[in-house]
Design a protein around this motif. Structure first.
Motif: not given
Lengths: 178, 195
Positions: A15-29, A144-145, B52-58
């Motif tokens: 799921n793209p939103y789940l992937a996004g949250v996991l990627l976000g956590i990876t960035i924080i770490l 970007g990210l 994915v991109f914007f969810t990750a950024a937020i």
């Protein structure tokens, strides 16, 4: 008797939103542990600097090179966090591909264009990305990210320009994709 | 309190490897190993990139803010990319061309190469050529490249806004974009079914 080999189809994407949250956590770490975020283009720039250091040291060890700061004072351009990160990206991508049955040697292209045309477009697109990410001081991930994650103006401008330009020119290149 | 290590510490190398594995795994799992899926964002048939991109950024932006509130990280100590006005705008525009023509960006092409995508390997080859070209002619545009340095400026400062207010607007904008793109994607796929 003939052996029937049943090949299971690839698994569905996450799921793209789940992937996004996991990627976000990876960035924080990444910021929490190493002070810096993700990055992809930096490792390749450093790879190029390393090769130049071996074959044309006079160029790269001068002000005429964009990579002078990578090799200054006898530094090894590959002794950098981003080099290890890109190795990880290859490993992680391979692991996911293996676990989800997506490992396959394949040149992917729209049915409306030939493999040859896709190959040429991929090389040209890659070259433009190489030049663009040098000017942009990072690519979609590093500039970007990461930039958006830390609310840097540079990140929002780079992302806005990448996607803004993309939408403006998409129509002219539609035959490559649709 | 974080950040725990400096980017040049050897511990950071080990951690970067682990973070890279997570990065590559997530990109591949989300479908970023397919150029046709990635290019969908520009033609309305697949918005996974944007989602994915914007969810990750937020997630990262809000998460880092909470880490700061809890006293777990010093946000003034982390690396913020410098904003060189002209160079960032030009670089972003060129990358826009690269994305639409090539169908990948560097990170996604690395993860797609890892599962055997030949177009991704060619993209990476092209990327290296581009980097070499940039370096070869560097003196021609060095001045431009180094001009307009505004330092590690933040978007809310540039806009003259409060940080939390900006973040709220950013989240609202993203949710609107998610809803709008879901609607467009549905319309486009219905349309293509007719043909």
């Amino acid at each position: 008797m003939e052996e029937v080999k049943i090949q299971k189809p690839p698994k569905k994407y996450m799921n793209p939103y789940l992937a996004g949250v996991l990627l976000g956590i990876t960035i924080i770490l990444s910021f929490f542990f190493t002070r810096e975020g993700l990055g992809a283009s930096g490792a390749f720039k450093r790879g190029v600097a390393k090769v130049e250091q071996i074959i044309i040291p006079a160029h790269v060890e001068s002000e005429n090179s964009a990579f002078y700061h990578y090799v200054k004072d006898g530094k090894d351009p590959l002794k950098n966090r981003l080099v290890y990160m890109i190795i990880g990206v290859f490993v992680g991508g391979f692991l996911s591909g293996a676990l989800n049955r997506r490992l396959k040697l394949k040149l992917e292209h729209s049915p409306k264009i030939t493999s040859r045309k896709r190959a040429v477009a991929a090389i040209i697109g890659g070259a433009l990305f190489g030049i663009g990410s040098a000017f942009g001081r990072g690519c979609t991930s590093g500039a970007g990210l990461d930039g958006m994650a830390v609310l840097a103006t540079s990140g929002f401008v780079v992302v806005g320009m990448i996607f803004g330009t993309g939408y403006v020119i998409a129509w002219f290149f539609r035959k490559l994709w649709i | 309190m974080g950040p725990l290590f400096n980017a040049s510490d050897e511990w950071s190398f080990v951690i970067a490897l682990v973070i890279g594995i997570a990065f590559g795994y997530i990109l591949e799992s989300a479908g970023f190993s397919s150029s046709r899926k990635l290019a969908g964002v520009f033609y309305g048939y697949d918005f996974v990139v944007l989602q994915v991109f914007f969810t990750a950024a937020i997630t990262a932006a809000i998460g880092l803010l909470f880490f700061e509130y809890f006293g777990w990280i010093d946000l003034s100590a982390i690396w913020i990319n410098r904003f060189y006005t002209g160079s960032a705008i030009l670089g972003g525009a060129i990358m826009g061309f690269g994305f639409v023509i090539g169908g990948f960006c560097p990170g996604t092409s690395a993860c797609a190469s890892a599962i055997g995508k030949i177009d991704a390997m060619l993209f990476l080859g092209g990327f290296v050529i581009g980097v070499v070209i940039f370096d070869a002619f560097y003196p021609l545009y060095e001045k431009f490249y180094k001009s307009g340095n505004q330092g590690p400026v933040k978007i809310y400062e540039s806009l003259g806004m409060n940080r939390e207010v900006f973040l709220l607007i950013f989240v609202a904008f993203a949710i609107f974009a998610f809803a709008a793109t879901a609607y467009i994607q549905q319309k486009v796929s219905q349309k293509s079914k007719k043909y």
